[in-house]
Design a protein around this motif. Sequence first.
Motif, PDB file in Angstrom:
ATOM      1  N   UNK A 151       0.490  -0.836  -0.510  1.00 60.81           N
ATOM      2  CA  UNK A 151      -0.086   0.163   0.249  1.00 60.81           C
ATOM      3  C   UNK A 151       0.935   0.650  -0.165  1.00 60.81           C
ATOM      4  N   UNK A 152       0.921   2.306  -0.995  1.00 61.99           N
ATOM      5  CA  UNK A 152       1.345   3.604  -0.935  1.00 61.99           C
ATOM      6  C   UNK A 152       0.697   4.358  -0.482  1.00 61.99           C
ATOM      7  N   UNK A 153       1.460   4.610   0.392  1.00 59.70           N
ATOM      8  CA  UNK A 153       1.555   6.236   1.071  1.00 59.70           C
ATOM      9  C   UNK A 153       1.571   7.601   0.969  1.00 59.70           C
ATOM     10  N   UNK A 154       1.231   8.381   0.585  1.00 61.95           N
ATOM     11  CA  UNK A 154       1.794   9.691  -1.152  1.00 61.95           C
ATOM     12  C   UNK A 154       1.554  11.303  -0.197  1.00 61.95           C
ATOM     13  N   UNK A 155       2.012  11.796   0.316  1.00 57.45           N
ATOM     14  CA  UNK A 155       1.889  13.121   0.901  1.00 57.45           C
ATOM     15  C   UNK A 155       2.686  13.915  -0.148  1.00 57.45           C
ATOM     16  N   UNK A 156       2.073  15.288  -0.210  1.00 57.95           N
ATOM     17  CA  UNK A 156       2.498  16.019  -0.875  1.00 57.95           C
ATOM     18  C   UNK A 156       1.865  17.586  -1.080  1.00 57.95           C
ATOM     19  N   UNK A 157       2.850  18.511  -0.302  1.00 58.82           N
ATOM     20  CA  UNK A 157       2.417  19.655   0.006  1.00 58.82           C
ATOM     21  C   UNK A 157       3.119  20.825  -1.463  1.00 58.82           C
ATOM     22  N   UNK A 168       3.821   0.337   2.673  1.00 58.76           N
ATOM     23  CA  UNK A 168       2.895  -0.037   3.810  1.00 58.76           C
ATOM     24  C   UNK A 168       2.402  -1.808   3.422  1.00 58.76           C
ATOM     25  N   UNK A 169       3.047  -3.391   4.690  1.00 57.19           N
ATOM     26  CA  UNK A 169       2.557  -3.980   4.524  1.00 57.19           C
ATOM     27  C   UNK A 169       2.418  -5.157   5.645  1.00 57.19           C
TER      28      UNK A 169
END
Length: 199
Positions: A151-157, A168-169
């Motif tokens: 699972x991909x957790x992508x954050x951008x400002x 995450x696995x």
Amino acid sequence: MALLSSCLQRSIKPTFLGNLNTLFNSLHMSPRSQQSTKTLDKLPGADFNPSKTAQDYQNIFRKVNDNLSSPESHGRLFAVVHLCGKQFKVTSGDIIVVEGYWPPTVSDRIHLEKVLLVGGNNFTLFGRPILESGLVDVQATIIEKTLSHTKTHFKKKRRKQYTRINFQRSPHTMLRINSVDIVGKVNESAKGINSVNLF
């Protein structure tokens, strides 16, 4: 009155106003006046007889126990089990996945004790909230312990030169349901009638 004055300002016909008043009065009848038309003979539960209901319960218990005595009559049993905070509807041969960390290892045989419901072709037994421990036997085997898909957790400002990517696995445990059996009899003990609902 506000309704009538607004209708009069719009010059609505008097016949429509009369129909509107009767409709308004019929909607606001008191519940007591509506109930007074019923007689006591037609009320539900007026013919309640405790001895008759106890006999009905005993007849239902006898029918279910007769149905359980021959496996071909009740068919394939199913159960709803509570496992790791979730509920699963299972039958024999099913494979279920438990998410998150769980201590049992591969090839462990386990007995699922929290059975909420069990049923067949002609009957269903409900627990309050779970069935008796000696009534239903659900056996399972741990067949695999693995990790979930990534699972991909992508954050951008925007305009802040801030970017974070996390992967995450979570651990998964796969179980095979070996058997779902009813080993006891319904209402065999004195507390059976308090813990089983028949529908």
